[in-house]
Design an enzyme around this catalytic site. Structure first.
Site, PDB file in Angstrom:
ATOM      1  N   ASP A  12     -26.175  22.809  36.808  1.00 40.98           N
ATOM      2  CA  ASP A  12     -26.393  22.973  38.241  1.00 40.98           C
ATOM      3  C   ASP A  12     -25.655  21.835  38.948  1.00 40.98           C
ATOM      4  OD1 ASP A  12     -27.770  23.861  40.685  1.00 40.98           O
ATOM      5  OD2 ASP A  12     -28.895  22.000  40.466  1.00 40.98           O
ATOM      6  N   ASP A  14     -26.024  20.619  43.073  1.00 40.78           N
ATOM      7  CA  ASP A  14     -26.810  19.812  44.019  1.00 40.78           C
ATOM      8  C   ASP A  14     -28.126  19.349  43.400  1.00 40.78           C
ATOM      9  OD1 ASP A  14     -24.825  20.200  45.819  1.00 40.78           O
ATOM     10  OD2 ASP A  14     -25.918  21.600  47.099  1.00 40.78           O
TER      11      ASP A  14
END
Length: 261
Positions: A12, A14
Site C-alpha cells: 500500500d 499512503d
C-alpha cells in the site's frame, strides 16, 4: 532457464510506504535498495490512479513491475503510465446521482471537487491532485454523515452494483475488485518463491492475509486493525513505527529472517 523470482512485495502507499502527512517515502530507501539488490519485485497497490502510480513507480525505479490501481479495480501493466478514462468511473458517478439528496450530500467525491479543493483537502500538490482526478474505475471521497446514513447510502448504491472499501483516508466506490484479487492474479503470473504484503487500512486486510508474510504498518491517524487471520502463528506481523520508517524496518527484518538480505 530464467532464475525464479525470489520475493514479490505488495505494498500500500499512503500511510504505509508513503508518510501520511508528508507524502515522502525516502525513509524506506534502505529497504528498497536491499530489495533491488536481490532482484525482488515491488508491486505498488493503492487507491491511487494509474496516472498517480505511474509517476511514483517511475520515481521509485519500479517500472518493470505491474501495479494495482484504484483499490484493486484495475492493474497497470509494466512500463505503462496511464489508464484510459473508463466507462466504469462514469457509471459510478451516475449511480451517485440517483441517490436521495440527503444521502448524496454526505459523500464528497473527488469528482465533486475542483483540483484546488482537492489540494486543500489532501495536502497534495496541484499537479498530483490533477493526476488523482484522472480516474478510470472508482470514486474515493470523504464521508460526512452518520454511521446509519452510511449504511443507507451503501445499501442504495448496492442496488446499482456499486460497493465500497474503506481506506486510510477515503471511502472508495467501485463495481468491485480488490487488492487481494489482483495480487493473486499477479502471483499466478510471476510465481515468486515468497510473497510479502504491507498495509495499514481495512482495504488492505485481504491482501495481508493472502501472502506468506503480511505486515501491518502502524498508523497513528486511524484505529488499529483488528487481529488478523494468521497473526497468532506469526504470518502477520505489526510494526511499532509508522509509515515508511516502519516499512523499512519490517522489510529489512523479514529479509534477514529469510536469509535474503
Amino acid at each position: 532457464m530464467t532464475n525464479p523470482l525470489s520475493v514479490m512485495v505488495f505494498t500500500d502507499l499512503d500511510g504505509t510506504l508513503i508518510d501520511h502527512d508528508t507524502y515522502r517515502w525516502d525513509a524506506a530507501q534502505e529497504a528498497l535498495t536491499a530489495l533491488k539488490r536481490i532482484s525482488a519485485a515491488v508491486v505498488l497497490a493503492s487507491s491511487k490512479t494509474a496516472a498517480e502510480i505511474g509517476a511514483l513507480r517511475s520515481e521509485l525505479g519500479l517500472e518493470g513491475w505491474p501495479a494495482i490501481v484504484e483499490n484493486g479495480a484495475g492493474i497497470l501493466s509494466p512500463h505503462g503510465t496511464t489508464a484510459q478514462h473508463g466507462a466504469q468511473y462514469d457509471a459510478v458517478r451516475s449511480a451517485l446521482e440517483t441517490l436521495p439528496s440527503a444521502l448524496r450530500e454526505c459523500f464528497r467525491g473527488f469528482g465533486d471537487m475542483t483540483a484546488d479543493q482537492l489540494v486543500e483537502m489532501t495536502g497534495l500538490a496541484l499537479p498530483q491532485a490533477k493526476l488523482a482526478q484522472q480516474r478510470a474505475y472508482s470514486e474515493p471521497g470523504q464521508w460526512l454523515g452518520t454511521a446509519q446514513q452510511q449504511a443507507d447510502f451503501l445499501a442504495c448504491l448496492l442496488e446499482h452494483g456499486v460497493t465500497a472499501q474503506q481506506g486510510g483516508r477515503f471511502l472508495t466506490l467501485s463495481f468491485g475488485g480488490n487488492k487481494a484479487d489482483k495480487l493473486l492474479k499477479i502471483v499466478q503470473t510471476y510465481q515468486p518463491q515468497h510473497t510479502i504484503a504491507l498495509g495499514d487500512a481495512p482495504n488492505d486486510i485481504q491482501m495481508l492475509e493472502n501472502v506468506d508474510f503480511g505486515i501491518v504498518v502502524a498508523n497513528p491517524h486511524r484505529a488499529p486493525l483488528p487481529v488478523l487471520k494468521g497473526e497468532a502463528r506469526g504470518q502477520i506481523l505489526r510494526t511499532k513505527e509508522a509509515g515508511p520508517v516502519g516499512w523499512n524496518t519490517a522489510v529489512l527484518q523479514l529479509l534477514d529472517r529469510l536469509h535474503m538480505k
